[in-house]
Enzyme design. Structure first.
Site, PDB file in Angstrom:
ATOM      1  N   ASP A  60       0.833  -1.209   0.000  1.00 35.59           N
ATOM      2  CA  ASP A  60       0.000   0.000   0.000  1.00 35.59           C
ATOM      3  C   ASP A  60       0.872   1.266   0.000  1.00 35.59           C
ATOM      4  O   ASP A  60       2.111   1.189  -0.012  1.00 35.59           O
ATOM      5  CB  ASP A  60      -0.899  -0.069   1.253  1.00 35.59           C
ATOM      6  CG  ASP A  60      -2.261   0.557   1.017  1.00 35.59           C
ATOM      7  OD1 ASP A  60      -2.392   1.378   0.095  1.00 35.59           O
ATOM      8  OD2 ASP A  60      -3.189   0.242   1.784  1.00 35.59           O
TER       9      ASP A  60
ATOM     10  N   TRP B 252      -2.680   3.530  -5.761  1.00 37.47           N
ATOM     11  CA  TRP B 252      -3.891   4.266  -6.130  1.00 37.47           C
ATOM     12  C   TRP B 252      -3.743   5.086  -7.411  1.00 37.47           C
ATOM     13  O   TRP B 252      -4.386   6.133  -7.583  1.00 37.47           O
ATOM     14  CB  TRP B 252      -4.336   5.182  -4.974  1.00 37.47           C
ATOM     15  CG  TRP B 252      -4.122   4.602  -3.625  1.00 37.47           C
ATOM     16  CD1 TRP B 252      -4.447   3.339  -3.234  1.00 37.47           C
ATOM     17  CD2 TRP B 252      -3.521   5.230  -2.483  1.00 37.47           C
ATOM     18  NE1 TRP B 252      -4.100   3.150  -1.919  1.00 37.47           N
ATOM     19  CE2 TRP B 252      -3.531   4.292  -1.441  1.00 37.47           C
ATOM     20  CE3 TRP B 252      -2.978   6.508  -2.250  1.00 37.47           C
ATOM     21  CZ2 TRP B 252      -3.009   4.583  -0.181  1.00 37.47           C
ATOM     22  CZ3 TRP B 252      -2.474   6.793  -0.981  1.00 37.47           C
ATOM     23  CH2 TRP B 252      -2.495   5.834   0.027  1.00 37.47           C
ATOM     24  N   GLY B 253      -2.847   4.669  -8.286  1.00 40.13           N
ATOM     25  CA  GLY B 253      -2.675   5.393  -9.551  1.00 40.13           C
ATOM     26  C   GLY B 253      -1.813   6.639  -9.430  1.00 40.13           C
ATOM     27  O   GLY B 253      -1.586   7.332 -10.416  1.00 40.13           O
ATOM     28  N   TYR B 254      -1.311   6.930  -8.221  1.00 41.50           N
ATOM     29  CA  TYR B 254      -0.435   8.098  -8.060  1.00 41.50           C
ATOM     30  C   TYR B 254       0.890   7.845  -8.789  1.00 41.50           C
ATOM     31  O   TYR B 254       1.355   6.724  -8.875  1.00 41.50           O
ATOM     32  CB  TYR B 254      -0.118   8.358  -6.584  1.00 41.50           C
ATOM     33  CG  TYR B 254      -1.268   8.855  -5.748  1.00 41.50           C
ATOM     34  CD1 TYR B 254      -2.563   8.940  -6.246  1.00 41.50           C
ATOM     35  CD2 TYR B 254      -1.057   9.237  -4.424  1.00 41.50           C
ATOM     36  CE1 TYR B 254      -3.609   9.386  -5.448  1.00 41.50           C
ATOM     37  CE2 TYR B 254      -2.106   9.694  -3.625  1.00 41.50           C
ATOM     38  CZ  TYR B 254      -3.372   9.751  -4.144  1.00 41.50           C
ATOM     39  OH  TYR B 254      -4.405  10.184  -3.346  1.00 41.50           O
TER      40      TYR B 254
ATOM     41  N   ASP C 156      -9.588   3.789  -3.894  1.00 41.23           N
ATOM     42  CA  ASP C 156     -10.326   2.592  -3.483  1.00 41.23           C
ATOM     43  C   ASP C 156     -11.710   2.493  -4.122  1.00 41.23           C
ATOM     44  O   ASP C 156     -12.447   3.476  -4.183  1.00 41.23           O
ATOM     45  CB  ASP C 156     -10.501   2.584  -1.962  1.00 41.23           C
ATOM     46  CG  ASP C 156      -9.192   2.277  -1.259  1.00 41.23           C
ATOM     47  OD1 ASP C 156      -8.151   2.209  -1.946  1.00 41.23           O
ATOM     48  OD2 ASP C 156      -9.219   2.110  -0.037  1.00 41.23           O
TER      49      ASP C 156
HETATM   50  C1  GLA Z   1      -5.842   1.325   1.248  1.00 40.14           C
HETATM   51  C2  GLA Z   1      -5.917   0.331   0.089  1.00 40.14           C
HETATM   52  C3  GLA Z   1      -7.060  -0.635   0.318  1.00 40.14           C
HETATM   53  C4  GLA Z   1      -6.844  -1.371   1.632  1.00 40.14           C
HETATM   54  C5  GLA Z   1      -6.687  -0.374   2.776  1.00 40.14           C
HETATM   55  C6  GLA Z   1      -6.263  -1.041   4.060  1.00 40.14           C
HETATM   56  O1  GLA Z   1      -6.949   2.147   1.304  1.00 40.14           O
HETATM   57  O2  GLA Z   1      -6.077   1.016  -1.118  1.00 40.14           O
HETATM   58  O3  GLA Z   1      -7.143  -1.562  -0.745  1.00 40.14           O
HETATM   59  O4  GLA Z   1      -5.710  -2.181   1.519  1.00 40.14           O
HETATM   60  O5  GLA Z   1      -5.710   0.616   2.481  1.00 40.14           O
HETATM   61  O6  GLA Z   1      -6.020  -0.150   5.063  1.00 40.14           O
END
Ligand code: GLA
Length: 559
Positions: A182, A216-218, A237
């Site tokens: 993550d 997250w695409g960053y 997400d």
């Molecule tokens: C981020 C990730 C999610 C998940 C949560 C867990 O938001 O993008 O997929 O893993 O953290 O805290």
């Protein structure tokens, strides 16, 4: 046979073969090749030419499938639930349908020991992670864990920053098969560098582990992701809502040329079965993920699935599209909020097609065979949700769709056939063409200007921006391919790309690194008996700046 008769016979055969050759098509579709993750193979190497000890051939060759705890359970996880989930994966038939990874997300960890080793929550995982991994393996599944590139995870558990090596070693000892990393608490860090450290640590551990980049695409992970991990999140997400699911789909569908065997765009895990969408919307969610060649990581409670949820997650025909070995992500071929997405499949003449209505009122959506790179004429149409043949259709197929509904089809039609003699590829319809940030240009460079290489202007050719993939059907009738390749003069000395030619998925030409300061090159590649020609230009993991690549005077010579 007398020589005159023989000549007549050969001429007749050529004439028959030439019928229906060439033709115009305005569609675009495309893909990319098996890069090997885990640092086991160097940049630009293909699995087929990896050293003997390289395991990359099988690691994420198709999009990973499995289950992850986060979407349904958040931090409320423990070993009993995980074991029951493993059992449910076997008993429900999920494992046998391909869902093999059981992945624990955030909150399994609480602390580090004095030597830095990560410690699992002793209350929720009293038997320890190795025992859980053993159990998961004993059920014929694979086991995955979550960590974070930052100092802490998103739920404030210990992160891996500065602990990459010891964490990778620990995961290897615990026989972990999949690691999701993550991006919380990473202030001041550069994603490419940080994930590169984890890639190297995983490689050094000696255990093949699927590396899932979750930032997250960053920082444009689709550019450096193929050289770093096996999949990368393209967006923030997902949530259990139609609008949010659609948002993730739309972002991801704009990046098809960056993904392919061994390296996948990840629009996030599935929400099917979590209750926030209708069955129709969940079918759409699943169809859209499959057409993208997205990882299929279920995120619901597998221990109590409704029949409806089962039917969606276990639709083997849709799963087969997602897992098609050609590994070409689908491309939008028409429309936008209502529209058509399609991808060519490994079987000759086969296309997976999704007709989709994202609007809140009914709409008529239609696909033409020419949109998906097929030749004129009849094609067989099969509905992958109704599991039945709809029959042969001429020219195309349309359906009236309810709001948020989609229809997923397998279309089997006729591929184009090249004319005999030498043909400019820019005059021959492609099966699929995907380009870095837009369309592939015919007879112009990627900005729509004349192709210019080494101060020479070309009237014919293909202009692309890395990464790009163009597929042509040759039907075993061609003998050679030729082109002048290089970075267009319009960018000066900028640009770093690699040109690759694949014949039936075997790498037959690789330019190595080409930069804007290098002279263009004339290449000629034999193609005897080849059915599928794939032209790829890869970026080198840095940026797309100046990556204006030209396939100038590109021709095929066929019989
Ligand atoms: C981020 C990730 C999610 C998940 C949560 C867990 O938001 O993008 O997929 O893993 O953290 O805290």
């Amino acid at each position: 046979m007398g020589s005159q008769v023989k000549t007549l016979f050969v001429t007749a055969i050529i004439a028959i073969l030439a019928v229906g050759c060439g033709g115009e098509s305005d569609n675009s579709l495309s893909l990319q090749e098996p890069w090997c993750g885990n640092g086991m193979c160097e940049f630009g190497e293909f699995c087929s030419v990896c050293p003997d000890d390289c395991d990359c051939k099988t690691l994420a060759a198709t999009p990973p499938m499995g289950w992850n705890s986060w979407n349904r359970f958040g931090c409320d996880i423990d070993e009993a639930m995980c074991r029951e989930t493993a059992d449910a994966m076997v008993e429900s038939g999920m494992r046998d349908a391909g869902y093999v990874y059981l992945n624990l997300d955030d909150c399994w960890q609480t602390d580090r020991s004095r030597d830095g080793t990560i410690i699992a929550d002793p209350e929720r995982f009293p038997s320890g992670i190795p025992a859980l991994a053993d159990y998961v393996h004993s059920r014929g599944l694979k086991f995955g864990l979550y960590t974070c590139a930052g100092t802490e995870t998103c739920q404030e558990r210990p992160g891996s920053a500065g602990y990459e090596e010891i964490d990778a070693r620990t995961y290897a000892e615990w026989e972990v098969d999949y690691v999701k990393v993550d991006w919380c608490n990473t202030e001041g860090m550069d994603a490419r560098t940080q994930y590169g450290i984890m890639r190297d640590a995983l490689a050094a551990s000696g255990r093949p582990m699927v590396f899932s980049i979750c930032n997250w695409g960053y920082f444009q992970p689709h550019i450096w992701g193929p050289y770093t991990g096996h999949l990368w999140r393209t967006t923030g997400d997902i949530a259990d809502s139609f609008v949010r699911m659609l948002y993730n789909f739309y972002i991801t569908q704009s990046l098809p040329s960056f993904a392919g065997p061994g390296h996948w765009n990840d629009p996030d895990m599935l929400e099917v079965g979590n209750g926030g969408m209708s069955a129709e919307e969940y079918r759409t969610h699943f169809s859209l993920w499959a057409i993208l060649a997205a990882p299929l990581i279920a995120g619901n409670d597998l221990r109590e699935m409704s029949g409806e949820t089962r039917d969606i997650l276990l639709n083997r025909e849709v799963i087969a599209v997602d897992q098609d070995p050609l590994g070409i992500p689908g491309l939008r071929v028409s429309g936008s909020l209502t529209g058509v997405w399609a991808r060519p499949l490994a079987r000759e003449g086969a296309r997976a097609v999704v007709l989709f209505n994202g609007l809140w009122f009914p709409a008529q959506v239609k696909v033409r065979w020419s949109d998906v790179g097929l030749a004129e004429g009849e094609a067989q149409v099969r509905d992958l949700w109704q599991h039945r043949e709809l029959g042969p259709y001429d020219q195309g197929y349309g359906a009236q769709l309810q709001p948020h509904q989609s229809v997923m089809l397998l279309v089997t039609g006729k591929e184009h056939a090249p004319c005999s003699g030498t043909t400019y590829l820019s005059d021959y319809p492609w099966m699929y063409a995907a380009n870095g940030e837009g369309v592939v240009y015919r007879d112009l460079n990627t900005t729509g200007h004349p192709i210019t290489l080494g101060e020479r202007a070309y009237h014919k050719g293909l202009g692309v921006l890395a990464s790009s993939v163009i597929l042509y059907h040759l039907g075993g009738r061609c003998t050679s391919f030729a082109a002048d390749i290089g970075i267009d003069d319009e960018v000066g000395e900028a640009g770093t790309v690699v040109f690759q030619v694949l014949a039936d998925n075997e790498l037959v030409y690789d330019s190595g690194l080409m930069t804007g300061s290098m002279e263009p090159r004339s290449i000629r590649v034999p193609l005897d008996g080849v059915h599928l020609l794939k032209l790829m230009v890869a970026n080198t993991g840095d940026s797309l700046y100046g990556d204006h690549a030209d396939w100038a005077d590109t021709t095929i010579t066929c019989q």
